[in-house]
Design an enzyme around this catalytic site. Structure first.
Site, PDB file in Angstrom:
ATOM      1  N   SER A   6       0.850  -1.191   0.000  1.00  0.00           N
ATOM      2  CA  SER A   6       0.000   0.000   0.000  1.00  0.00           C
ATOM      3  C   SER A   6       0.879   1.231   0.000  1.00  0.00           C
ATOM      4  O   SER A   6       1.615   1.478   0.964  1.00  0.00           O
ATOM      5  CB  SER A   6      -0.902   0.001   1.243  1.00  0.00           C
ATOM      6  OG  SER A   6      -1.410   1.303   1.431  1.00  0.00           O
ATOM      7  N   HIS A  31      -1.462  -1.458  -4.100  1.00  0.00           N
ATOM      8  CA  HIS A  31      -2.707  -1.081  -3.425  1.00  0.00           C
ATOM      9  C   HIS A  31      -2.738   0.437  -3.274  1.00  0.00           C
ATOM     10  O   HIS A  31      -1.836   1.038  -2.688  1.00  0.00           O
ATOM     11  CB  HIS A  31      -2.751  -1.777  -2.067  1.00  0.00           C
ATOM     12  CG  HIS A  31      -4.024  -1.606  -1.320  1.00  0.00           C
ATOM     13  ND1 HIS A  31      -5.137  -2.394  -1.538  1.00  0.00           N
ATOM     14  CD2 HIS A  31      -4.376  -0.726  -0.347  1.00  0.00           C
ATOM     15  CE1 HIS A  31      -6.114  -2.023  -0.721  1.00  0.00           C
ATOM     16  NE2 HIS A  31      -5.682  -0.999   0.007  1.00  0.00           N
ATOM     17  N   ASP A  33      -4.864   3.576  -1.835  1.00  0.00           N
ATOM     18  CA  ASP A  33      -5.925   3.948  -0.890  1.00  0.00           C
ATOM     19  C   ASP A  33      -6.478   5.325  -1.203  1.00  0.00           C
ATOM     20  O   ASP A  33      -5.787   6.331  -1.057  1.00  0.00           O
ATOM     21  CB  ASP A  33      -5.369   3.926   0.536  1.00  0.00           C
ATOM     22  CG  ASP A  33      -5.134   2.512   1.029  1.00  0.00           C
ATOM     23  OD1 ASP A  33      -6.092   1.720   1.010  1.00  0.00           O
ATOM     24  OD2 ASP A  33      -3.996   2.196   1.425  1.00  0.00           O
ATOM     25  N   MET A  35      -9.113   8.178  -0.273  1.00  0.00           N
ATOM     26  CA  MET A  35      -9.922   8.635   0.872  1.00  0.00           C
ATOM     27  C   MET A  35     -10.440  10.044   0.615  1.00  0.00           C
ATOM     28  O   MET A  35      -9.713  10.884   0.072  1.00  0.00           O
ATOM     29  CB  MET A  35      -9.076   8.639   2.145  1.00  0.00           C
ATOM     30  CG  MET A  35      -8.397   7.302   2.425  1.00  0.00           C
ATOM     31  SD  MET A  35      -7.558   7.323   4.009  1.00  0.00           S
ATOM     32  CE  MET A  35      -6.676   5.763   3.939  1.00  0.00           C
ATOM     33  N   HIS A  64      -8.550   0.951  -3.717  1.00  0.00           N
ATOM     34  CA  HIS A  64      -9.456   0.791  -2.577  1.00  0.00           C
ATOM     35  C   HIS A  64     -10.155   2.121  -2.317  1.00  0.00           C
ATOM     36  O   HIS A  64      -9.549   3.063  -1.809  1.00  0.00           O
ATOM     37  CB  HIS A  64      -8.596   0.336  -1.371  1.00  0.00           C
ATOM     38  CG  HIS A  64      -9.342   0.189  -0.083  1.00  0.00           C
ATOM     39  ND1 HIS A  64      -8.689  -0.031   1.122  1.00  0.00           N
ATOM     40  CD2 HIS A  64     -10.672   0.209   0.219  1.00  0.00           C
ATOM     41  CE1 HIS A  64      -9.588  -0.132   2.090  1.00  0.00           C
ATOM     42  NE2 HIS A  64     -10.791   0.026   1.574  1.00  0.00           N
ATOM     43  N   MET A  66     -12.282   4.502  -0.391  1.00  0.00           N
ATOM     44  CA  MET A  66     -12.899   4.814   0.904  1.00  0.00           C
ATOM     45  C   MET A  66     -13.562   6.178   0.758  1.00  0.00           C
ATOM     46  O   MET A  66     -13.131   7.179   1.343  1.00  0.00           O
ATOM     47  CB  MET A  66     -11.818   4.816   1.993  1.00  0.00           C
ATOM     48  CG  MET A  66     -11.361   3.412   2.364  1.00  0.00           C
ATOM     49  SD  MET A  66      -9.774   3.372   3.210  1.00  0.00           S
ATOM     50  CE  MET A  66      -8.687   3.327   1.790  1.00  0.00           C
ATOM     51  N   MET A 135     -11.138  -5.768   5.988  1.00  0.00           N
ATOM     52  CA  MET A 135     -10.396  -4.732   6.709  1.00  0.00           C
ATOM     53  C   MET A 135     -10.052  -5.243   8.107  1.00  0.00           C
ATOM     54  O   MET A 135     -10.932  -5.673   8.846  1.00  0.00           O
ATOM     55  CB  MET A 135     -11.236  -3.451   6.851  1.00  0.00           C
ATOM     56  CG  MET A 135     -11.479  -2.645   5.592  1.00  0.00           C
ATOM     57  SD  MET A 135     -10.014  -1.906   4.830  1.00  0.00           S
ATOM     58  CE  MET A 135      -9.206  -1.059   6.169  1.00  0.00           C
ATOM     59  N   GLY A 140      -8.779   4.378   7.185  1.00  0.00           N
ATOM     60  CA  GLY A 140      -8.449   5.798   7.339  1.00  0.00           C
ATOM     61  C   GLY A 140      -6.957   6.080   7.447  1.00  0.00           C
ATOM     62  O   GLY A 140      -6.487   7.075   6.914  1.00  0.00           O
ATOM     63  N   ASP A 175      -6.412  -6.292   4.840  1.00  0.00           N
ATOM     64  CA  ASP A 175      -5.863  -4.935   4.778  1.00  0.00           C
ATOM     65  C   ASP A 175      -5.836  -4.255   6.145  1.00  0.00           C
ATOM     66  O   ASP A 175      -6.884  -3.952   6.709  1.00  0.00           O
ATOM     67  CB  ASP A 175      -6.721  -4.117   3.790  1.00  0.00           C
ATOM     68  CG  ASP A 175      -6.181  -2.720   3.553  1.00  0.00           C
ATOM     69  OD1 ASP A 175      -5.091  -2.396   4.048  1.00  0.00           O
ATOM     70  OD2 ASP A 175      -6.878  -1.950   2.850  1.00  0.00           O
ATOM     71  N   GLY A 176      -4.626  -4.010   6.631  1.00  0.00           N
ATOM     72  CA  GLY A 176      -4.461  -3.227   7.861  1.00  0.00           C
ATOM     73  C   GLY A 176      -3.698  -3.974   8.947  1.00  0.00           C
ATOM     74  O   GLY A 176      -4.085  -5.071   9.346  1.00  0.00           O
ATOM     75  N   GLY A 177      -2.592  -3.405   9.366  1.00  0.00           N
ATOM     76  CA  GLY A 177      -1.839  -3.990  10.486  1.00  0.00           C
ATOM     77  C   GLY A 177      -1.108  -5.277  10.155  1.00  0.00           C
ATOM     78  O   GLY A 177      -0.712  -6.007  11.061  1.00  0.00           O
TER      79      GLY A 177
HETATM   80  C1  DX5 Z   1      -6.190   1.856   5.755  1.00  0.00           C
HETATM   81  C2  DX5 Z   1      -5.807   1.412   4.375  1.00  0.00           C
HETATM   82  C3  DX5 Z   1      -4.679   0.455   4.325  1.00  0.00           C
HETATM   83  C4  DX5 Z   1      -3.380   0.966   4.898  1.00  0.00           C
HETATM   84  C5  DX5 Z   1      -2.693  -0.181   5.538  1.00  0.00           C
HETATM   85  O1  DX5 Z   1      -7.411   2.525   5.701  1.00  0.00           O
HETATM   86  O2  DX5 Z   1      -6.888   0.812   3.728  1.00  0.00           O
HETATM   87  O3  DX5 Z   1      -4.482  -0.026   2.993  1.00  0.00           O
HETATM   88  O4  DX5 Z   1      -2.523   1.520   3.957  1.00  0.00           O
HETATM   89  O5  DX5 Z   1      -1.557   0.298   6.180  1.00  0.00           O
HETATM   90  P1  DX5 Z   1      -0.799  -0.586   7.242  1.00  0.00           P
HETATM   91  O6  DX5 Z   1      -0.268  -1.794   6.517  1.00  0.00           O
HETATM   92  O7  DX5 Z   1       0.290   0.315   7.718  1.00  0.00           O
HETATM   93  O8  DX5 Z   1      -1.764  -0.966   8.316  1.00  0.00           O
HETATM   94 ZN    ZN Z   2      -6.521  -0.152   1.751  1.00  0.00          ZN
END
Ligand code: DX5
Ligand code: ZN
Length: 217
Positions: A6, A31, A33, A35, A64, A66, A135, A140, A175-177
Protein backbone atom coordinates in the site's frame (compact mmCIF):
# COMPACT_ATOMS: atom_id res chain seq x y z
CA UNK A 1 0.15 -15.82 -1.46
CA UNK A 2 0.30 -12.43 -3.14
CA UNK A 3 1.46 -9.13 -1.71
CA UNK A 4 -0.10 -5.75 -2.45
CA UNK A 5 2.10 -2.98 -1.04
CA UNK A 6 0.00 0.00 0.00
CA UNK A 7 1.63 3.20 -1.17
CA UNK A 8 -0.24 5.10 1.56
CA UNK A 9 2.89 4.71 3.68
CA UNK A 10 5.27 5.68 0.87
CA UNK A 11 6.73 9.15 0.38
CA UNK A 12 4.11 10.91 -1.79
CA UNK A 13 6.77 13.24 -3.13
CA UNK A 14 8.70 10.23 -4.40
CA UNK A 15 6.04 7.82 -5.57
CA UNK A 16 8.11 6.68 -8.53
CA UNK A 17 10.75 5.38 -6.11
CA UNK A 18 8.08 3.39 -4.27
CA UNK A 19 6.73 1.98 -7.54
CA UNK A 20 10.20 0.95 -8.61
CA UNK A 21 10.70 -0.76 -5.23
CA UNK A 22 7.43 -2.65 -5.74
CA UNK A 23 8.66 -3.95 -9.08
CA UNK A 24 12.03 -4.97 -7.69
CA UNK A 25 10.38 -6.55 -4.66
CA UNK A 26 8.16 -8.62 -6.97
CA UNK A 27 4.94 -7.20 -5.63
CA UNK A 28 1.88 -8.73 -7.26
CA UNK A 29 -0.14 -5.53 -7.36
CA UNK A 30 -0.08 -1.99 -6.01
CA UNK A 31 -2.71 -1.08 -3.42
CA UNK A 32 -3.92 2.50 -3.80
CA UNK A 33 -5.92 3.95 -0.89
CA UNK A 34 -8.39 6.61 -1.99
CA UNK A 35 -9.92 8.63 0.87
CA UNK A 36 -12.35 11.53 0.67
CA UNK A 37 -12.41 13.06 4.16
CA UNK A 38 -16.09 12.07 4.52
CA UNK A 39 -16.30 8.29 4.69
CA UNK A 40 -12.98 8.34 6.56
CA UNK A 41 -11.29 11.23 8.36
CA UNK A 42 -8.37 11.47 5.95
CA UNK A 43 -7.80 12.67 2.38
CA UNK A 44 -5.39 11.00 0.00
CA UNK A 45 -5.27 10.26 -3.71
CA UNK A 46 -7.55 11.12 -6.64
CA UNK A 47 -7.86 9.83 -10.22
CA UNK A 48 -5.19 12.24 -11.49
CA UNK A 49 -2.56 10.63 -9.31
CA UNK A 50 -3.74 7.14 -10.29
CA UNK A 51 -3.30 8.15 -13.95
CA UNK A 52 0.31 9.18 -13.33
CA UNK A 53 1.00 6.02 -11.32
CA UNK A 54 -0.34 4.02 -14.27
CA UNK A 55 2.26 5.58 -16.55
CA UNK A 56 5.06 4.54 -14.20
CA UNK A 57 4.27 0.88 -13.61
CA UNK A 58 2.96 -2.18 -15.37
CA UNK A 59 1.85 -3.76 -12.10
CA UNK A 60 -1.91 -4.14 -11.60
CA UNK A 61 -3.48 -1.24 -9.69
CA UNK A 62 -5.73 -2.39 -6.86
CA UNK A 63 -7.72 0.71 -5.97
CA UNK A 64 -9.46 0.79 -2.58
CA UNK A 65 -12.17 3.45 -2.56
CA UNK A 66 -12.90 4.81 0.90
CA UNK A 67 -15.25 7.46 -0.43
CA UNK A 68 -18.94 8.27 -0.32
CA UNK A 69 -20.94 7.98 -3.54
CA UNK A 70 -18.32 5.77 -5.23
CA UNK A 71 -20.57 5.38 -8.29
CA UNK A 72 -19.86 9.03 -9.16
CA UNK A 73 -16.12 8.48 -9.40
CA UNK A 74 -15.78 4.91 -10.72
CA UNK A 75 -15.62 6.04 -14.40
CA UNK A 76 -12.73 8.39 -13.63
CA UNK A 77 -10.79 5.76 -11.71
CA UNK A 78 -11.28 3.19 -14.47
CA UNK A 79 -10.21 5.71 -17.11
CA UNK A 80 -7.14 6.51 -15.03
CA UNK A 81 -6.05 2.89 -15.39
CA UNK A 82 -7.31 1.01 -12.32
CA UNK A 83 -7.32 -2.75 -12.86
CA UNK A 84 -9.44 -3.54 -9.84
CA UNK A 85 -11.75 -1.26 -7.89
CA UNK A 86 -12.94 -2.14 -4.41
CA UNK A 87 -15.90 -0.38 -2.83
CA UNK A 88 -17.14 -0.33 0.76
CA UNK A 89 -20.55 -1.90 1.33
CA UNK A 90 -21.25 0.94 3.80
CA UNK A 91 -21.07 3.47 0.95
CA UNK A 92 -23.34 1.72 -1.57
CA UNK A 93 -27.10 1.96 -1.56
CA UNK A 94 -27.28 -0.79 -4.14
CA UNK A 95 -24.11 -2.82 -3.95
CA UNK A 96 -24.92 -5.12 -6.87
CA UNK A 97 -25.50 -2.16 -9.16
CA UNK A 98 -22.17 -0.60 -8.22
CA UNK A 99 -20.35 -3.90 -8.77
CA UNK A 100 -21.97 -4.23 -12.17
CA UNK A 101 -20.96 -0.66 -12.99
CA UNK A 102 -17.30 -1.45 -12.20
CA UNK A 103 -17.32 -4.61 -14.30
CA UNK A 104 -19.12 -3.01 -17.22
CA UNK A 105 -16.53 -0.26 -17.28
CA UNK A 106 -13.87 -2.89 -17.80
CA UNK A 107 -12.24 -3.29 -14.38
CA UNK A 108 -12.38 -6.11 -11.88
CA UNK A 109 -14.63 -5.51 -8.89
CA UNK A 110 -13.98 -5.94 -5.19
CA UNK A 111 -16.07 -5.41 -2.10
CA UNK A 112 -14.91 -4.52 1.38
CA UNK A 113 -16.30 -3.76 4.80
CA UNK A 114 -15.27 -2.13 8.05
CA UNK A 115 -14.23 -4.42 10.93
CA UNK A 116 -17.57 -3.87 12.68
CA UNK A 117 -19.79 -4.53 9.65
CA UNK A 118 -21.47 -7.93 9.44
CA UNK A 119 -20.27 -10.36 6.79
CA UNK A 120 -23.95 -10.91 6.03
CA UNK A 121 -23.99 -7.48 4.39
CA UNK A 122 -21.80 -8.75 1.55
CA UNK A 123 -23.22 -12.28 1.34
CA UNK A 124 -25.37 -11.48 -1.71
CA UNK A 125 -22.48 -10.29 -3.82
CA UNK A 126 -19.90 -13.02 -3.11
CA UNK A 127 -20.96 -14.69 -6.33
CA UNK A 128 -20.37 -11.46 -8.29
CA UNK A 129 -17.03 -10.04 -7.15
CA UNK A 130 -13.40 -10.79 -8.02
CA UNK A 131 -12.06 -9.80 -4.61
CA UNK A 132 -13.23 -9.61 -1.01
CA UNK A 133 -11.14 -7.24 1.07
CA UNK A 134 -11.37 -7.86 4.78
CA UNK A 135 -10.40 -4.73 6.71
CA UNK A 136 -8.33 -5.59 9.77
CA UNK A 137 -8.19 -2.00 11.08
CA UNK A 138 -10.65 0.89 10.95
CA UNK A 139 -10.15 2.41 7.49
CA UNK A 140 -8.45 5.80 7.34
CA UNK A 141 -4.83 5.49 8.38
CA UNK A 142 -1.79 3.30 7.99
CA UNK A 143 0.26 2.01 10.89
CA UNK A 144 -2.57 0.73 13.10
CA UNK A 145 -2.68 -2.52 15.08
CA UNK A 146 -4.18 -5.62 13.47
CA UNK A 147 -7.58 -6.53 14.98
CA UNK A 148 -7.25 -10.22 16.00
CA UNK A 149 -10.95 -11.04 15.39
CA UNK A 150 -10.18 -10.56 11.68
CA UNK A 151 -8.75 -14.08 11.52
CA UNK A 152 -12.14 -15.53 12.31
CA UNK A 153 -13.79 -13.33 9.70
CA UNK A 154 -11.32 -14.57 7.09
CA UNK A 155 -12.12 -18.20 7.97
CA UNK A 156 -15.85 -17.44 7.75
CA UNK A 157 -15.63 -15.73 4.40
CA UNK A 158 -13.53 -18.62 3.09
CA UNK A 159 -16.37 -20.98 4.05
CA UNK A 160 -18.94 -18.72 2.41
CA UNK A 161 -16.90 -18.83 -0.81
CA UNK A 162 -16.55 -22.62 -0.58
CA UNK A 163 -20.33 -22.86 -0.30
CA UNK A 164 -20.58 -21.38 -3.80
CA UNK A 165 -19.01 -24.60 -5.11
CA UNK A 166 -16.81 -22.81 -7.61
CA UNK A 167 -19.60 -20.83 -9.20
CA UNK A 168 -17.30 -17.94 -8.33
CA UNK A 169 -14.07 -17.84 -6.38
CA UNK A 170 -13.11 -14.33 -5.36
CA UNK A 171 -9.69 -13.82 -3.83
CA UNK A 172 -9.53 -12.84 -0.17
CA UNK A 173 -7.36 -9.88 0.69
CA UNK A 174 -6.58 -8.62 4.21
CA UNK A 175 -5.86 -4.93 4.78
CA UNK A 176 -4.46 -3.23 7.86
CA UNK A 177 -1.84 -3.99 10.49
CA UNK A 178 -0.21 -6.78 8.48
CA UNK A 179 3.37 -7.34 9.66
CA UNK A 180 6.06 -9.98 9.25
CA UNK A 181 5.07 -11.19 12.72
CA UNK A 182 1.41 -11.96 11.91
CA UNK A 183 1.47 -12.63 8.15
CA UNK A 184 1.75 -16.41 8.46
CA UNK A 185 -1.32 -16.58 10.72
CA UNK A 186 -3.35 -14.45 8.32
CA UNK A 187 -2.41 -16.61 5.35
CA UNK A 188 -3.16 -19.69 7.45
CA UNK A 189 -6.68 -18.36 8.07
CA UNK A 190 -7.24 -18.19 4.31
CA UNK A 191 -5.97 -14.88 2.92
CA UNK A 192 -4.76 -14.98 -0.70
CA UNK A 193 -3.45 -11.41 -0.74
CA UNK A 194 -1.84 -9.32 1.99
CA UNK A 195 -2.08 -5.54 1.76
CA UNK A 196 0.97 -4.12 3.51
CA UNK A 197 1.75 -0.44 4.02
CA UNK A 198 3.89 0.68 6.95
CA UNK A 199 5.49 -2.75 7.45
CA UNK A 200 7.07 -2.30 4.01
CA UNK A 201 7.57 1.40 3.41
CA UNK A 202 8.63 2.30 6.92
CA UNK A 203 11.51 -0.16 6.82
CA UNK A 204 15.03 0.72 5.72
CA UNK A 205 14.97 -1.62 2.75
CA UNK A 206 11.42 -2.00 1.37
CA UNK A 207 12.58 -4.31 -1.44
CA UNK A 208 14.17 -6.73 1.01
CA UNK A 209 11.09 -6.57 3.24
CA UNK A 210 8.83 -7.41 0.29
CA UNK A 211 11.04 -10.41 -0.45
CA UNK A 212 10.68 -11.53 3.16
CA UNK A 213 6.89 -11.30 2.95
CA UNK A 214 6.92 -13.23 -0.30
CA UNK A 215 8.71 -16.09 1.43
CA UNK A 216 5.86 -16.54 3.88
CA UNK A 217 3.21 -18.92 2.66
C1 DX5 B 1 -6.19 1.86 5.75
C2 DX5 B 1 -5.81 1.41 4.38
C3 DX5 B 1 -4.68 0.46 4.33
C4 DX5 B 1 -3.38 0.97 4.90
C5 DX5 B 1 -2.69 -0.18 5.54
O1 DX5 B 1 -7.41 2.52 5.70
O2 DX5 B 1 -6.89 0.81 3.73
O3 DX5 B 1 -4.48 -0.03 2.99
O4 DX5 B 1 -2.52 1.52 3.96
O5 DX5 B 1 -1.56 0.30 6.18
P1 DX5 B 1 -0.80 -0.59 7.24
O6 DX5 B 1 -0.27 -1.79 6.52
O7 DX5 B 1 0.29 0.31 7.72
O8 DX5 B 1 -1.76 -0.97 8.32
ZN1 ZN C 1 -6.52 -0.15 1.75
Amino acid sequence: MKIAPSILSADFANLSIALDQCERGEADQIHVDVMDGHFVPNITIGPGVVKDIRKRTGLPLDVHLMIENPEMYIPQFVQAGSDLITVHVETCENLSTVIRQIKESGAKAGVTLKPGTSLKDIENVISEVDLILIMSVEPGFGGQEFIPETLDRVRKIKKMIAALQERNSPEISVDGGVRLSNAKKIVGAGADILVIGSAIFETKDPVKTMNMFKQIS
